[in-house]
Each structure stands twice: as C-alpha cells, then as structure tokens.
Design a protein around this motif. Structure first.
Motif, PDB file in Angstrom:
ATOM      1  N   PHE A 217       0.844  -1.196   0.000  1.00  0.00           N
ATOM      2  CA  PHE A 217       0.000   0.000   0.000  1.00  0.00           C
ATOM      3  C   PHE A 217       0.879   1.247   0.000  1.00  0.00           C
ATOM      4  O   PHE A 217       2.074   1.186   0.301  1.00  0.00           O
ATOM      5  CB  PHE A 217      -0.902   0.006   1.230  1.00  0.00           C
ATOM      6  N   ILE A 218       0.261   2.374  -0.338  1.00  0.00           N
ATOM      7  CA  ILE A 218       0.976   3.643  -0.287  1.00  0.00           C
ATOM      8  C   ILE A 218       0.731   4.336   1.055  1.00  0.00           C
ATOM      9  O   ILE A 218       1.661   4.788   1.717  1.00  0.00           O
ATOM     10  CB  ILE A 218       0.557   4.552  -1.462  1.00  0.00           C
ATOM     11  N   ASN A 219      -0.528   4.379   1.469  1.00  0.00           N
ATOM     12  CA  ASN A 219      -0.881   4.978   2.759  1.00  0.00           C
ATOM     13  C   ASN A 219      -2.152   4.310   3.266  1.00  0.00           C
ATOM     14  O   ASN A 219      -3.255   4.794   3.015  1.00  0.00           O
ATOM     15  CB  ASN A 219      -1.077   6.481   2.623  1.00  0.00           C
ATOM     16  N   PRO A 220      -2.038   3.190   3.982  1.00  0.00           N
ATOM     17  CA  PRO A 220      -3.232   2.493   4.480  1.00  0.00           C
ATOM     18  C   PRO A 220      -3.859   3.245   5.648  1.00  0.00           C
ATOM     19  O   PRO A 220      -3.648   2.929   6.814  1.00  0.00           O
ATOM     20  CB  PRO A 220      -2.677   1.131   4.904  1.00  0.00           C
ATOM     21  N   ALA A 221      -4.665   4.257   5.316  1.00  0.00           N
ATOM     22  CA  ALA A 221      -5.144   5.228   6.300  1.00  0.00           C
ATOM     23  C   ALA A 221      -6.412   4.808   7.017  1.00  0.00           C
ATOM     24  O   ALA A 221      -6.774   5.413   8.028  1.00  0.00           O
ATOM     25  CB  ALA A 221      -5.370   6.575   5.617  1.00  0.00           C
ATOM     26  N   GLY A 222      -7.112   3.796   6.496  1.00  0.00           N
ATOM     27  CA  GLY A 222      -8.349   3.353   7.127  1.00  0.00           C
ATOM     28  C   GLY A 222      -8.464   1.849   7.097  1.00  0.00           C
ATOM     29  O   GLY A 222      -8.198   1.229   6.060  1.00  0.00           O
ATOM     30  N   LEU A 223      -8.857   1.246   8.230  1.00  0.00           N
ATOM     31  CA  LEU A 223      -9.020  -0.201   8.335  1.00  0.00           C
ATOM     32  C   LEU A 223     -10.373  -0.509   8.972  1.00  0.00           C
ATOM     33  O   LEU A 223     -10.803   0.174   9.899  1.00  0.00           O
ATOM     34  CB  LEU A 223      -7.928  -0.827   9.208  1.00  0.00           C
ATOM     35  N   ALA A 224     -11.021  -1.572   8.473  1.00  0.00           N
ATOM     36  CA  ALA A 224     -12.268  -2.047   9.082  1.00  0.00           C
ATOM     37  C   ALA A 224     -12.503  -3.488   8.659  1.00  0.00           C
ATOM     38  O   ALA A 224     -12.225  -3.860   7.509  1.00  0.00           O
ATOM     39  CB  ALA A 224     -13.449  -1.180   8.666  1.00  0.00           C
ATOM     40  N   PHE A 225     -13.020  -4.293   9.575  1.00  0.00           N
ATOM     41  CA  PHE A 225     -13.348  -5.685   9.292  1.00  0.00           C
ATOM     42  C   PHE A 225     -14.837  -5.840   9.002  1.00  0.00           C
ATOM     43  O   PHE A 225     -15.675  -5.211   9.665  1.00  0.00           O
ATOM     44  CB  PHE A 225     -12.990  -6.579  10.473  1.00  0.00           C
ATOM     45  N   ASP A 226     -15.166  -6.713   8.017  1.00  0.00           N
ATOM     46  CA  ASP A 226     -16.553  -7.098   7.837  1.00  0.00           C
ATOM     47  C   ASP A 226     -16.862  -8.287   8.746  1.00  0.00           C
ATOM     48  O   ASP A 226     -15.984  -8.793   9.461  1.00  0.00           O
ATOM     49  CB  ASP A 226     -16.866  -7.393   6.365  1.00  0.00           C
ATOM     50  N   THR A 227     -18.094  -8.750   8.742  1.00  0.00           N
ATOM     51  CA  THR A 227     -18.488  -9.824   9.647  1.00  0.00           C
ATOM     52  C   THR A 227     -17.884 -11.169   9.264  1.00  0.00           C
ATOM     53  O   THR A 227     -17.858 -12.093  10.088  1.00  0.00           O
ATOM     54  CB  THR A 227     -20.017  -9.948   9.698  1.00  0.00           C
ATOM     55  N   ALA A 228     -17.398 -11.298   8.037  1.00  0.00           N
ATOM     56  CA  ALA A 228     -16.766 -12.546   7.594  1.00  0.00           C
ATOM     57  C   ALA A 228     -15.285 -12.601   7.929  1.00  0.00           C
ATOM     58  O   ALA A 228     -14.619 -13.590   7.629  1.00  0.00           O
ATOM     59  CB  ALA A 228     -16.964 -12.729   6.082  1.00  0.00           C
ATOM     60  N   GLY A 229     -14.751 -11.529   8.516  1.00  0.00           N
ATOM     61  CA  GLY A 229     -13.340 -11.504   8.881  1.00  0.00           C
ATOM     62  C   GLY A 229     -12.418 -10.973   7.818  1.00  0.00           C
ATOM     63  O   GLY A 229     -11.192 -11.073   7.951  1.00  0.00           O
ATOM     64  N   ASN A 230     -12.972 -10.392   6.748  1.00  0.00           N
ATOM     65  CA  ASN A 230     -12.150  -9.757   5.726  1.00  0.00           C
ATOM     66  C   ASN A 230     -11.770  -8.348   6.167  1.00  0.00           C
ATOM     67  O   ASN A 230     -12.609  -7.617   6.711  1.00  0.00           O
ATOM     68  CB  ASN A 230     -12.909  -9.679   4.396  1.00  0.00           C
ATOM     69  N   LEU A 231     -10.534  -7.984   5.934  1.00  0.00           N
ATOM     70  CA  LEU A 231     -10.058  -6.646   6.290  1.00  0.00           C
ATOM     71  C   LEU A 231     -10.172  -5.724   5.086  1.00  0.00           C
ATOM     72  O   LEU A 231      -9.625  -6.013   4.023  1.00  0.00           O
ATOM     73  CB  LEU A 231      -8.601  -6.712   6.750  1.00  0.00           C
ATOM     74  N   PHE A 232     -10.907  -4.625   5.254  1.00  0.00           N
ATOM     75  CA  PHE A 232     -11.015  -3.613   4.207  1.00  0.00           C
ATOM     76  C   PHE A 232     -10.028  -2.496   4.514  1.00  0.00           C
ATOM     77  O   PHE A 232      -9.955  -2.014   5.652  1.00  0.00           O
ATOM     78  CB  PHE A 232     -12.441  -3.079   4.115  1.00  0.00           C
ATOM     79  N   VAL A 233      -9.278  -2.104   3.499  1.00  0.00           N
ATOM     80  CA  VAL A 233      -8.205  -1.122   3.647  1.00  0.00           C
ATOM     81  C   VAL A 233      -8.469   0.059   2.719  1.00  0.00           C
ATOM     82  O   VAL A 233      -8.572  -0.112   1.494  1.00  0.00           O
ATOM     83  CB  VAL A 233      -6.830  -1.735   3.315  1.00  0.00           C
ATOM     84  N   ALA A 234      -8.599   1.251   3.281  1.00  0.00           N
ATOM     85  CA  ALA A 234      -8.681   2.475   2.477  1.00  0.00           C
ATOM     86  C   ALA A 234      -7.267   3.008   2.302  1.00  0.00           C
ATOM     87  O   ALA A 234      -6.630   3.428   3.274  1.00  0.00           O
ATOM     88  CB  ALA A 234      -9.565   3.507   3.166  1.00  0.00           C
ATOM     89  N   ASP A 235      -6.766   2.935   1.078  1.00  0.00           N
ATOM     90  CA  ASP A 235      -5.414   3.387   0.767  1.00  0.00           C
ATOM     91  C   ASP A 235      -5.492   4.818   0.249  1.00  0.00           C
ATOM     92  O   ASP A 235      -5.861   5.055  -0.909  1.00  0.00           O
ATOM     93  CB  ASP A 235      -4.773   2.467  -0.271  1.00  0.00           C
ATOM     94  N   ALA A 236      -5.165   5.766   1.112  1.00  0.00           N
ATOM     95  CA  ALA A 236      -5.273   7.174   0.737  1.00  0.00           C
ATOM     96  C   ALA A 236      -4.311   7.541  -0.381  1.00  0.00           C
ATOM     97  O   ALA A 236      -4.582   8.456  -1.167  1.00  0.00           O
ATOM     98  CB  ALA A 236      -5.007   8.056   1.959  1.00  0.00           C
TER      99      ALA A 236
END
Length: 311
Positions: A217-236
């Motif tokens: 990633f360049i700047n992984p500024a946001g992280l959140a998990f869904d209910t299935a355990g997948n990690l969502f990454v907002a790369d600014a």
C-alpha cells in the motif's frame, strides 16, 4: 476540562449552535410543524430557556454515522446510517475541536475522539460535553477498543500504540512501528495496524507479537473488518479500497477515489468511506457497488465511526 459543542433543540430533536442558527434551521423545518411550532420554539427561547444535550439528548440510537471534519475542528452526525445516507442530513454537530483525527465508541456507546493538535483524547458523556480522558500524546492518529473496553491509540509521531484501561491508566502495547495511522481488531482480539511509512499492515497478537500481515500500500489510512473476517483497507495514497481475506488474498473493491481515509461498516454489511480530498462520504455494498453519496461543500471528511446499538 469541559468542551462545549452543539446543543439539541428540544422541539425538533435536532440541534443549533445559537438562537440565530435555530431561526435559520427552522426555515428548513417548516414542514415538521408549520408556523405554530416556530412560534412555540421562539417563545421558549425568548424566556431564556436553554436546553443542553445532556438533558434532552435523543439517547443511544445505534447506527448513527459520526464523521470528523479535520480542518474544521468538528464532528458531524448523520442519523441511522442504514438508510440511504444522502437522504438523512446532519442531525447535530460537535464543534470547537482541535484537529479531530480519529473517533471510536466503547462497548457502551460512549464516544472518544483524538485531537492531533493537542495530543489529547476526549471522552463525550453527551453530544456537547467532552472531558479529557488522556493527554500527553505526540500525534494521536487512530483509535480502537478491544472487547474488554481498553482503548488502543496509535501515535504516529513516535511509532507507538498505547493501551488505556477504562480508568485511564496507560501502558505501551507496541513500538518501533512506521508511522501508524489506522487500527482495527479482528474477532479473535488481534490488532491490525496500518503503517504509512512502510505501506504495510502489521498484525499484533494480544501478547504483543508482531508480524507483517500484508503490504504493497501507499498509505493504508483506514481499516475495518466485515463480519466474515475480511479486512477492508482504504489506501489514501492510491485512491483504492482493498479487501484482504484472512489468507491475505487481496482484491480491488473500489478505486479512483480522491484520498480515501476513514472506513466503517453499518449493520447491514455496507461500508462508508470518507473521501477526504474529494469531499464526499460514499456508501457501498459489500461488493463495492455505490449506493449513495454525501457531498461536502467546504472541507473534506476524515475519520468515521458508527455508533453501536444499545445493549
């Protein structure tokens, strides 16, 4: 220390910064009660009755979307994030903050906010009543609670994650991180840290063991998990939202965003993304299909959190 923000207007259940702002607000609320309501509320104000959020707050609703506007020093609140977001409108604001860089709720629904400019963490016992919970941080950039109610704070200036017990006692949980800017817990209590300088996501077990979970990633500024355990990454840095499976398989979910930062899931499994430079909040289904957009005319949204449902 106590911080005053935006109080509620009793009759409408919404809010106003001042009597002048209330009159302006009521111009848009005529449909809710007509001239009789306006006359009644103005009469109350003429008598000098002041209502605070602590006395007349709507109470924990669950599903409300909280948004920091970093440059403006405020938090905007949108009621019921599970409905189409662009039809909700701002219900109230918390103002007079100092560079609000992160927000998080504890298990009881109490809001905590990190102030990058002051190095303080504020605790809000009502929408307009904030007190200092912790101080002395260099540059707090992310917040997350574990299941025991401990608050984890990423301090990007010194590469450290601190943990604060409910009574405010501070200990160091992890150090030697490379500009930590995002935090999220998985279902088993592992903490994931987005590191801006290295472009990696570090996994830290409850005993403090660190491993690199994924990178690139360049700047992984946001992280959140869904209910299935997948990690969502907002790369600014790349304008992309990725989904990272537990086995580290990485998938493009949304791209061509303008500096995505905060990310949060609602109870329906849809996610919100704060598009900082683009001045939008976008709501997507789990597959990245755009559902709705909130437009910001002045300054961009920064961090997001969704209020938990009352227990």
């Amino acid at each position: 220390m106590q911080r005053e923000g935006l109080g509620y207007c009793l009759a409408t259940g919404k809010s106003c910064l001042s009597n002048v702002n209330l009159v302006k607000h009521l111009q848009n609320e005529v449909w809710m009660g007509g001239a009789r309501m306006i006359r009644s509320i103005l009469a109350v104000l003429a008598l000098g009755a002041l209502f605070t959020a602590q006395s007349f707050a709507l109470g924990p609703q669950g599903g409300d979307l909280y948004v920091t506007v970093f440059a403006a020093g405020r938090i905007d609140v949108f009621r019921n994030a599970s409905t189409p977001a662009n039809a909700v409108g701002i219900a109230f604001q918390i103002t007079n903050l100092n560079s609000p860089s992160a927000i998080a709720f504890d298990g009881s629904g109490t809001l905590f906010e990190a102030e990058q400019a002051t190095g303080n963490i504020l605790k809000f016992t009502a929408p307009n009543l904030g007190t200092i919970f912790a101080s002395g941080l260099s540059s707090p950039s992310a917040l997350a609670f574990d299941l025991a109610g401990n608050l984890y704070v990423a301090d990007k200036a010194n590469g450290t994650v601190y943990v604060f017990a409910p009574d405010g006692t501070r200990t160091t949980f992890a150090n030697a991180l490379k500009t930590p800017v995002a935090l999220a817990f998985d279902r088993t209590g592992n903490l994931f840290v987005g590191e801006q300088a290295s472009g990696t996501i570090t996994k830290i077990t409850p005993d403090g063991t660190k491993t690199i979970f994924t990178g690139g990633f360049i700047n992984p500024a946001g992280l959140a998990f869904d209910t299935a355990g997948n990690l969502f990454v907002a790369d600014a840095g790349s304008g992309t939202v990725y989904k990272v499976a537990p086995d580290t398989t990485k998938t493009f979910i949304v791209y061509s965003l303008n500096t995505p930062r905060g990310i949060a899931f609602d109870s329906a499994g849809n996610f919100f993304v704060a598009e900082y430079a683009g001045k939008h909040i976008r709501r997507y289904d789990p597959n990245g299909v755009l559902l709705s957009t909130i437009d910001y005319a002045d300054l961009g949204p920064y961090a997001l959190a969704i209020e938990p449902s009352p227990r």
